[in-house]
Scaffold this motif. Structure first.
Motif, PDB file in Angstrom:
ATOM      1  N   GLY A   8       0.828  -1.193   0.000  1.00  0.00           N
ATOM      2  CA  GLY A   8       0.000   0.000   0.000  1.00  0.00           C
ATOM      3  C   GLY A   8       0.861   1.240   0.000  1.00  0.00           C
ATOM      4  O   GLY A   8       2.073   1.172   0.191  1.00  0.00           O
ATOM      5  N   SER A   9       0.231   2.381  -0.203  1.00  0.00           N
ATOM      6  CA  SER A   9       0.975   3.641  -0.115  1.00  0.00           C
ATOM      7  C   SER A   9       1.111   4.081   1.338  1.00  0.00           C
ATOM      8  O   SER A   9       2.050   4.775   1.695  1.00  0.00           O
ATOM      9  CB  SER A   9       0.311   4.727  -0.960  1.00  0.00           C
ATOM     10  N   PHE A  10       0.169   3.671   2.176  1.00  0.00           N
ATOM     11  CA  PHE A  10       0.216   3.931   3.618  1.00  0.00           C
ATOM     12  C   PHE A  10       0.616   5.380   3.914  1.00  0.00           C
ATOM     13  O   PHE A  10       1.583   5.655   4.603  1.00  0.00           O
ATOM     14  CB  PHE A  10       1.162   2.948   4.320  1.00  0.00           C
ATOM     15  N   ASP A  11      -0.194   6.297   3.410  1.00  0.00           N
ATOM     16  CA  ASP A  11       0.092   7.728   3.542  1.00  0.00           C
ATOM     17  C   ASP A  11      -1.044   8.427   4.274  1.00  0.00           C
ATOM     18  O   ASP A  11      -1.823   9.139   3.647  1.00  0.00           O
ATOM     19  CB  ASP A  11       0.293   8.311   2.136  1.00  0.00           C
ATOM     20  N   PRO A  12      -1.175   8.184   5.594  1.00  0.00           N
ATOM     21  CA  PRO A  12      -0.283   7.492   6.520  1.00  0.00           C
ATOM     22  C   PRO A  12      -0.743   6.050   6.799  1.00  0.00           C
ATOM     23  O   PRO A  12      -1.824   5.632   6.381  1.00  0.00           O
ATOM     24  CB  PRO A  12      -0.409   8.320   7.794  1.00  0.00           C
ATOM     25  N   ARG A  43       2.598  11.915  -2.521  1.00  0.00           N
ATOM     26  CA  ARG A  43       2.676  11.644  -1.087  1.00  0.00           C
ATOM     27  C   ARG A  43       2.500  12.917  -0.276  1.00  0.00           C
ATOM     28  O   ARG A  43       2.993  13.969  -0.647  1.00  0.00           O
ATOM     29  CB  ARG A  43       4.015  10.991  -0.732  1.00  0.00           C
ATOM     30  N   TYR A  44       1.833  12.792   0.856  1.00  0.00           N
ATOM     31  CA  TYR A  44       1.682  13.896   1.805  1.00  0.00           C
ATOM     32  C   TYR A  44       2.733  13.772   2.903  1.00  0.00           C
ATOM     33  O   TYR A  44       3.465  14.700   3.185  1.00  0.00           O
ATOM     34  CB  TYR A  44       0.266  13.881   2.395  1.00  0.00           C
ATOM     35  N   GLU A  48      10.084   8.247   4.219  1.00  0.00           N
ATOM     36  CA  GLU A  48      11.094   7.901   5.224  1.00  0.00           C
ATOM     37  C   GLU A  48      10.516   7.978   6.641  1.00  0.00           C
ATOM     38  O   GLU A  48      10.836   7.156   7.488  1.00  0.00           O
ATOM     39  CB  GLU A  48      12.319   8.825   5.120  1.00  0.00           C
ATOM     40  N   LYS A  49       9.685   8.979   6.882  1.00  0.00           N
ATOM     41  CA  LYS A  49       9.061   9.113   8.204  1.00  0.00           C
ATOM     42  C   LYS A  49       8.070   7.990   8.457  1.00  0.00           C
ATOM     43  O   LYS A  49       8.007   7.442   9.556  1.00  0.00           O
ATOM     44  CB  LYS A  49       8.379  10.479   8.345  1.00  0.00           C
ATOM     45  N   ILE A 131      -7.553  11.346   6.991  1.00  0.00           N
ATOM     46  CA  ILE A 131      -6.519  11.643   7.990  1.00  0.00           C
ATOM     47  C   ILE A 131      -5.582  12.735   7.458  1.00  0.00           C
ATOM     48  O   ILE A 131      -5.233  13.671   8.186  1.00  0.00           O
ATOM     49  CB  ILE A 131      -5.714  10.373   8.354  1.00  0.00           C
ATOM     50  N   ARG A 132      -5.185  12.636   6.209  1.00  0.00           N
ATOM     51  CA  ARG A 132      -4.310  13.660   5.613  1.00  0.00           C
ATOM     52  C   ARG A 132      -4.990  15.027   5.637  1.00  0.00           C
ATOM     53  O   ARG A 132      -4.369  16.041   5.963  1.00  0.00           O
ATOM     54  CB  ARG A 132      -3.941  13.300   4.169  1.00  0.00           C
TER      55      ARG A 132
END
Length: 149
Positions: A8-12, A43-44, A48-49, A131-132
């Protein structure tokens, strides 16, 4: 050994995602959380975070690995000898989208099965896009994440 990719992109990466991993560990010997590049999304949160946060969230569990990738998921599965993709479903809209992807992945890699877990009710409302947006406008999103940002 039963190895599953959780792509997934998991953003976040949310509590809903973490729940799928924890429940998936009852089915698989190892889960590789695979943070991919989605060419349709900007990406938002810096990848790396997110990697650091997810690694921290699962630091006590040697059955979980966190990686990034920029290739076809079916090819990544071959590289890691993963015969399963783990995916969470919140609703029928998710199913329609995920079913199409599962069919293509199976076509690209005959040994790859997609396993769907229905999202636990307490997490069904959590959506990375929402969430973003809340975070973008200064809202506190930490209650929706398995880490603090």
């Amino acid at each position: 050994m039963k190895v599953a990719l959780f792509p997934g992109s998991f953003d976040p990466f949310t509590n809903g995602h973490a729940d799928i991993v924890h429940r998936g560990l009852q089915l698989f010997d190892k889960i590789i959380i695979s943070i991919g590049h989605n060419s349709r999304k900007q990406r938002y949160f810096p990848v790396e975070k997110i990697i650091g946060h997810v690694k921290e969230a699962f630091a006590e569990n040697s059955q979980v690995e966190v990686i990034t990738y920029d290739e076809l998921t079916a090819e990544l599965a071959r590289k890691y000898q993963a015969n399963y993709l783990l995916r969470g479903l919140r609703n029928t809209t998710d199913f329609e989208y995920e079913n199409s992807i599962a069919q293509i992945n199976r076509h690209l890699n005959n040994y790859l099965e997609t396993v769907f877990l229905i999202t636990s009710p307490q997490y069904a409302h959590i959506n990375s896009s929402i969430i973003r947006e809340v975070h973008r406008y200064g809202g506190d999103v930490n209650e929706f994440l398995p880490y603090q940002i």
